[in-house]
Design a protein around this motif. Structure first.
Motif, short mmCIF file in Angstrom:
data_model
loop_
_atom_site.label_atom_id
_atom_site.label_comp_id
_atom_site.label_asym_id
_atom_site.label_seq_id
_atom_site.Cartn_x
_atom_site.Cartn_y
_atom_site.Cartn_z
N GLN A 204 -10.57 17.38 -8.45
CA GLN A 204 -10.14 15.99 -8.31
C GLN A 204 -9.94 15.68 -6.83
OE1 GLN A 204 -6.55 15.51 -10.61
NE2 GLN A 204 -7.40 16.63 -12.34
N ARG A 205 -10.08 14.41 -6.49
CA ARG A 205 -9.83 14.03 -5.10
C ARG A 205 -9.39 12.57 -5.05
NH1 ARG A 205 -15.48 13.69 -5.29
NH2 ARG A 205 -16.38 11.79 -4.42
N TYR A 206 -8.68 12.25 -3.99
CA TYR A 206 -8.31 10.87 -3.73
C TYR A 206 -9.49 10.16 -3.07
CZ TYR A 206 -3.52 12.55 -4.41
OH TYR A 206 -2.37 13.10 -4.92
N VAL A 207 -9.66 8.88 -3.42
CA VAL A 207 -10.78 8.12 -2.86
C VAL A 207 -10.33 6.87 -2.10
CG1 VAL A 207 -12.55 8.98 -4.43
CG2 VAL A 207 -11.12 7.03 -5.12
N THR A 208 -9.18 6.34 -2.45
CA THR A 208 -8.61 5.22 -1.71
C THR A 208 -7.15 5.10 -2.12
OG1 THR A 208 -8.91 2.90 -1.05
CG2 THR A 208 -9.14 3.39 -3.40
N GLY A 209 -6.43 4.21 -1.46
CA GLY A 209 -5.02 4.08 -1.77
C GLY A 209 -4.42 2.86 -1.11
N PHE A 210 -3.10 2.87 -1.01
CA PHE A 210 -2.41 1.68 -0.52
C PHE A 210 -1.08 2.07 0.11
CE2 PHE A 210 -1.25 2.53 -4.87
CZ PHE A 210 0.15 2.49 -4.84
N VAL A 211 -0.64 1.23 1.03
CA VAL A 211 0.72 1.28 1.58
C VAL A 211 1.23 -0.15 1.54
CG1 VAL A 211 2.10 1.60 3.67
CG2 VAL A 211 0.37 3.30 3.04
N VAL A 212 2.33 -0.36 0.83
CA VAL A 212 2.94 -1.69 0.72
C VAL A 212 4.33 -1.61 1.34
CG1 VAL A 212 3.61 -3.57 -0.81
CG2 VAL A 212 1.69 -2.08 -1.44
N LEU A 213 4.61 -2.47 2.31
CA LEU A 213 5.86 -2.43 3.06
C LEU A 213 6.65 -3.71 2.86
CD1 LEU A 213 4.02 -0.97 6.10
CD2 LEU A 213 5.72 0.29 4.78
N ASP A 214 7.97 -3.57 2.85
CA ASP A 214 8.83 -4.71 2.56
C ASP A 214 8.96 -5.63 3.77
OD1 ASP A 214 11.81 -5.94 2.49
OD2 ASP A 214 11.03 -5.69 0.46
N ARG A 215 8.55 -6.87 3.58
CA ARG A 215 8.54 -7.85 4.66
C ARG A 215 9.93 -8.11 5.21
NH1 ARG A 215 5.73 -12.68 2.23
NH2 ARG A 215 3.94 -11.28 2.39
N GLU A 216 10.91 -8.29 4.33
CA GLU A 216 12.27 -8.62 4.76
C GLU A 216 12.92 -7.44 5.47
OE1 GLU A 216 14.48 -10.07 1.47
OE2 GLU A 216 13.24 -11.87 1.20
N ALA A 217 12.69 -6.24 4.97
CA ALA A 217 13.27 -5.05 5.61
C ALA A 217 12.77 -4.92 7.04
CB ALA A 217 12.94 -3.80 4.81
N PHE A 218 11.48 -5.13 7.25
CA PHE A 218 10.93 -4.98 8.60
C PHE A 218 11.39 -6.12 9.50
CE2 PHE A 218 8.56 -1.59 6.86
CZ PHE A 218 8.05 -0.86 7.92
N ALA A 219 11.66 -7.27 8.93
CA ALA A 219 12.18 -8.37 9.73
C ALA A 219 13.61 -8.10 10.18
CB ALA A 219 12.13 -9.67 8.94
#
Length: 278
Positions: A204-219
């Motif tokens: 098995q292998r990874y082929v793609t993915g995601f990173v989702v970050l919290d807009r308010e936290a970074f603000a």
């Protein structure tokens, strides 16, 4: 953004899923092993939290995706590729690490192919002004530790990280809980990848993915070190690291006491990058 070919491919995948045909014909449909880890939050100092999400993907038709050939077919054809970057040495020193997923009946981690570039796109909607720098540094930190090669290929207006195709670049975006429920409360980010299993067996292998970050936290955050640590933590999840109980590691559930990869993190990342080419 992704062109007519990908739209056609996604439409084909949707129809195949409706007919439940892909698994029967090719054995590589929506891969959802019974041991897939549950969604769980992780926290970082200052009540800024991180979350790992392990997803599944629907693979495309065999004839359209030659990279899903079994490993032995590449051996027969003499098409085995070579690594893009050298294998990283596993550091010596105390520290724990864990993997999100391992190969069936094995301790070997599921990982990205070290002989292929991991393409990354950013959705800039609602992102902080320095979003490209944050992502570029996370790519560099993770590449240095793994020996996996990343490439930022541009921006996208796509936001459907839960319905990606195996050919899509990794998606990085900033969001909020109204759009992504898992960002509720003090959760500052999500990270994960989609995996496939070759036809006829193989790793098995990874082929793609995601990173989702919290807009308010970074603000709200004023510490550049913490902000970068959050992005790096999620990139650790992206390439296959799980949480640990060791507070010296960035992959600690609460973010740890350090905002950079520790010895345990680096050992796990080096192992993820040292797998054989697929």
């Amino acid at each position: 953004m992704f062109g007519a070919r990908r739209r056609r491919q996604r439409e084909m995948e949707r129809r195949l899923r409706e007919l439940d045909w892909l698994d029967q014909a090719y054995g590589i449909g929506a891969y959802a092993p019974s041991g897939a880890p549950p969604r769980r939050p992780s926290r970082i100092p200052g009540a800024i939290a991180l979350l790992v999400v392990m997803g599944v993907t629907t693979s495309a038709v065999f004839t359209m995706q030659p990279q899903v050939f079994p490993d032995r077919v590449h051996d027969w054809l003499g098409t085995n590729p070579e690594r893009l970057l050298p294998v990283r040495d596993i550091p010596i020193g105390p520290g724990d690490f864990s993997f999100i997923a391992t190969q069936p009946d094995s301790d070997e981690p599921v990982a990205y192919n070290p002989c292929e570039v991991i393409e990354v796109e950013i959705n800039p909607e609602g992102a902080p002004d320095d979003h490209e720098e944050l992502v570029t540094r996370a790519m560099a930190h993770t590449s240095d530790a793994t020996g996996l090669q990343f490439e930022l290929v541009g921006t996208t207006d796509e936001r459907g990280f839960d319905s990606m195709s195996m050919n899509d670049p990794v998606m990085v975006l900033w969001s909020e809980q109204d759009e992504v429920a898992d960002l509720a409360g003090s959760i500052a980010g999500l990270g994960g990848s989609y995996r496939i299993e070759p036809i006829g067996g193989g790793k098995q292998r990874y082929v793609t993915g995601f990173v989702v970050l919290d807009r308010e936290a970074f603000a709200d955050l004023r510490s550049d070190e913490v902000r970068q640590g959050i992005v790096d933590h999620e990139f650790g999840h992206l390439v296959g690291l799980g949480h640990v109980d060791d507070p010296r590691q960035l992959m600690h559930e609460h973010g740890g006491i350090n905002m950079a990869y520790g010895n345990g993190d680096l050992a796990g990342l080096a192992a993820l990058g040292s797998v054989a080419c697929r």
